[in-house]
Design an enzyme around this catalytic site. Sequence first.
Site, PDB file in Angstrom:
ATOM      1  N   HIS A  72       0.777  -1.456  -0.194  1.00 21.13           N
ATOM      2  CA  HIS A  72      -0.262  -0.717  -0.018  1.00 21.13           C
ATOM      3  C   HIS A  72       0.665   0.872  -0.222  1.00 21.13           C
ATOM      4  O   HIS A  72       0.186   2.506  -0.173  1.00 21.13           O
ATOM      5  CB  HIS A  72      -1.272  -0.203   1.308  1.00 21.13           C
ATOM      6  CG  HIS A  72      -2.378  -1.270   0.727  1.00 21.13           C
ATOM      7  ND1 HIS A  72      -2.742  -1.775   1.915  1.00 21.13           N
ATOM      8  CD2 HIS A  72      -3.102  -1.846  -0.004  1.00 21.13           C
ATOM      9  CE1 HIS A  72      -3.966  -2.033   1.748  1.00 21.13           C
ATOM     10  NE2 HIS A  72      -3.324  -2.420  -0.099  1.00 21.13           N
TER      11      HIS A  72
ATOM     12  N   ARG B 277     -18.357  -1.379 -15.733  1.00 17.44           N
ATOM     13  CA  ARG B 277     -17.931  -2.605 -15.389  1.00 17.44           C
ATOM     14  C   ARG B 277     -19.398  -2.961 -14.466  1.00 17.44           C
ATOM     15  O   ARG B 277     -19.126  -2.414 -13.322  1.00 17.44           O
ATOM     16  CB  ARG B 277     -16.573  -2.994 -15.502  1.00 17.44           C
ATOM     17  CG  ARG B 277     -16.224  -4.149 -15.099  1.00 17.44           C
ATOM     18  CD  ARG B 277     -14.949  -4.801 -14.099  1.00 17.44           C
ATOM     19  NE  ARG B 277     -14.648  -4.260 -13.088  1.00 17.44           N
ATOM     20  CZ  ARG B 277     -13.505  -4.667 -13.169  1.00 17.44           C
ATOM     21  NH1 ARG B 277     -12.517  -5.330 -13.288  1.00 17.44           N
ATOM     22  NH2 ARG B 277     -12.937  -4.267 -11.204  1.00 17.44           N
TER      23      ARG B 277
ATOM     24  N   ASN C 239      -3.900  -7.220 -16.170  1.00 19.03           N
ATOM     25  CA  ASN C 239      -3.842  -6.897 -13.898  1.00 19.03           C
ATOM     26  C   ASN C 239      -4.300  -9.077 -14.369  1.00 19.03           C
ATOM     27  O   ASN C 239      -3.472  -9.527 -13.832  1.00 19.03           O
ATOM     28  CB  ASN C 239      -4.208  -5.943 -13.366  1.00 19.03           C
ATOM     29  CG  ASN C 239      -4.344  -5.147 -13.321  1.00 19.03           C
ATOM     30  OD1 ASN C 239      -3.747  -4.440 -14.212  1.00 19.03           O
ATOM     31  ND2 ASN C 239      -4.792  -4.260 -12.760  1.00 19.03           N
ATOM     32  N   ASP C 240      -5.470  -9.012 -14.673  1.00 18.67           N
ATOM     33  CA  ASP C 240      -5.907 -10.265 -14.202  1.00 18.67           C
ATOM     34  C   ASP C 240      -5.285 -11.313 -15.539  1.00 18.67           C
ATOM     35  O   ASP C 240      -4.817 -12.469 -15.287  1.00 18.67           O
ATOM     36  CB  ASP C 240      -7.668  -9.901 -14.308  1.00 18.67           C
ATOM     37  CG  ASP C 240      -8.109 -10.124 -12.907  1.00 18.67           C
ATOM     38  OD1 ASP C 240      -7.182 -10.653 -12.082  1.00 18.67           O
ATOM     39  OD2 ASP C 240      -9.108  -9.825 -12.651  1.00 18.67           O
TER      40      ASP C 240
ATOM     41  N   ARG D 230      -1.791 -12.281  -8.596  1.00 13.26           N
ATOM     42  CA  ARG D 230      -1.710 -10.690  -8.739  1.00 13.26           C
ATOM     43  C   ARG D 230      -1.003 -10.060  -8.041  1.00 13.26           C
ATOM     44  O   ARG D 230      -0.276  -9.146  -7.928  1.00 13.26           O
ATOM     45  CB  ARG D 230      -2.738  -9.933 -10.073  1.00 13.26           C
ATOM     46  CG  ARG D 230      -3.412  -9.566  -8.510  1.00 13.26           C
ATOM     47  CD  ARG D 230      -4.874  -9.701  -9.500  1.00 13.26           C
ATOM     48  NE  ARG D 230      -4.989  -8.075  -9.240  1.00 13.26           N
ATOM     49  CZ  ARG D 230      -5.822  -7.078  -9.930  1.00 13.26           C
ATOM     50  NH1 ARG D 230      -7.121  -8.062 -10.959  1.00 13.26           N
ATOM     51  NH2 ARG D 230      -6.373  -6.273  -9.766  1.00 13.26           N
TER      52      ARG D 230
ATOM     53  N   CYS E 103      -7.470  -1.374 -20.446  1.00  2.00           N
ATOM     54  CA  CYS E 103      -7.241  -0.631 -19.009  1.00  2.00           C
ATOM     55  C   CYS E 103      -6.736  -1.910 -17.960  1.00  2.00           C
ATOM     56  O   CYS E 103      -6.926  -0.844 -16.440  1.00  2.00           O
ATOM     57  CB  CYS E 103      -9.169  -1.132 -18.455  1.00  2.00           C
ATOM     58  SG  CYS E 103      -9.925  -2.502 -18.524  1.00  2.00           S
TER      59      CYS E 103
HETATM   60  C1  PEP Z   1      -7.563  -5.185 -14.639  1.00  2.00           C
HETATM   61  O1  PEP Z   1      -7.993  -7.134 -14.265  1.00  2.00           O
HETATM   62  O2  PEP Z   1      -6.573  -5.570 -15.646  1.00  2.00           O
HETATM   63  C2  PEP Z   1      -8.757  -4.804 -14.354  1.00  2.00           C
HETATM   64  C3  PEP Z   1      -8.557  -3.553 -14.500  1.00  2.00           C
HETATM   65  O3  PEP Z   1      -9.211  -4.785 -13.915  1.00  2.00           O
HETATM   66  P1  PEP Z   1      -9.156  -5.326 -12.525  1.00  2.00           P
HETATM   67  O4  PEP Z   1      -7.881  -4.812 -11.995  1.00  2.00           O
HETATM   68  O5  PEP Z   1      -9.619  -4.277 -11.386  1.00  2.00           O
HETATM   69  O6  PEP Z   1      -9.674  -6.882 -11.918  1.00  2.00           O
HETATM   70 MG    MG Z   2      -8.847  -7.935 -13.573  1.00  2.00          MG
END
Ligand code: PEP
Ligand code: MG
Length: 512
Positions: A174, A313, A431-432, A442, A474
Amino acid sequence: MSEDVEIIVSKGDNSEIEPIFRGVVVGRPTLCAYDETIEKRDIDINRAISLVEEELRDKFESGGNSGNGEIFLAQRELLKSITPERGFKSLDEFKDRINIEISKIEDSSLSSKVMDFKDLEQRVLSRLGINRVLHVPDRKSILIADDILPQDVERIESSNIKGVVLTRGSLTSHSSILLRSLTIPSIILNRDIDIEEKISDEIILDSIRCKLILSPTEEEILEAREMEDRLNLEDRESFQSRFEIAKTQFGKKIKVLANVTDLESAKRAKDFGADGIGLLRTEFMFKEKRPTLDEQTNMYRDILELFDDVTIRTLDIGGDKSLPYISIPEEDNPFLGLRGIRFSLYEKRLFEEQLLAIFKAHSGRHVKIMFPMVSQIDEFTQARDIAKGVADRNNIDISNIEFGVMVEVPSLILAIKIFDKEVDFYSVGTNDLTQYLFAVDRTHDILKINPLSPILISTLRIIRDTAKRPVSICGEIAGVDEAIETLINIGYDRLSVSAKLIPNIKSKIRSM
Ligand code: PEP
Ligand code: MG
């Protein structure tokens, strides 16, 4: 050249230095120290805890100083999770509990939470009158610390500390996230500094080139100062032109959108020059208590009034995000379980209510609705059928609403030709996608995937080359300086990033 005390290691060169936020700063080295004061307060430990809970809730609601309000919500949940139903019998019992929690995770993959526990302990102690705050110097300085608490970052924000060197820590902690959003040059050194004797009065932190020069020559200082001034000037210029559209030198227009969580962060995104909202993470409005239909409708309406281009979303619950008022069956692997659209198809009432709120708010405007964690076409068609059912039952015309999917589960990529026939758009959540491509959690502290891994880049290329529908990005990669040119060359023309990055990203695009 400087002597042996300079730490110059370039990234990719077996370097262990990790940049938290890139920049150059010259300043006086300051070792982390705390100012301690004690004042008598007449409150007990449990009252102090509830005051801290309130403080964290307020910080969450106001988005935190930095737009990272969710961090404070996570801390509040952590505090609640260790507080017994009947409260603590004494301050010592509370401190013991914190120590137990810390010892459980100290050497584990969750060790970045240690600082959160220490932070919570200090926040509670402050309420009891035992204050311990980061000492801030009266001259422009570079802070050198083992690791710092999230509350220390809050103190750094308007202080003379203009650079931060952490000898230990994690990019996902954080404190690192907060430092990044303060846009302060900062690094994790991953080694100790021998601070005996050899450090000069002024040192150089160049987190762009992953250099920390502890005894720089005069030429090096001059050069670094010039660079620092140039970067500051560029930042100011970028900020001034933030509302202008971003076009490459070849005339290609790129939309730079914002990732937001609520109305406040959407307004901030507008101030930072966002061309729209590329990702509204709606789950943050559901975390504390179940919002009413009207509350949801109002929030969506207010956000839609700010921008013409908004992608909402639907709830992305599951994985590490739960709702206090909905029970999900116990799962061994929540990240592989009832998450995202799978949760919405399981808990349909919440989903239907959310869709109705969006439909009511849109008033004929063009809106994009996006489903998270879709792995097969049936999940998408079921979700869209539910949406159509909600619209029909409520006599709402949704012909201006587009339905799309997040691309974050690799199986979807292999089925893009099938998805092309059904969806209106895609948005890649790197990210996912990274987590599921490499089978690496992650948030893992030990296992780290290079955010610019060639495997990820070729996956992004495959998605862009195969999909016949518009695709945006994103995930975090869209805001990584070194990635932007590659993403644009691959063919991405919609990047959704955290708001503060928008002015600089637009400038970068204009220079390409
Ligand atoms: C992702 O997974 O890249 C994403 C933008 O969604 P979140 O980080 O909210 O899982
Ligand atoms: Mg995600």
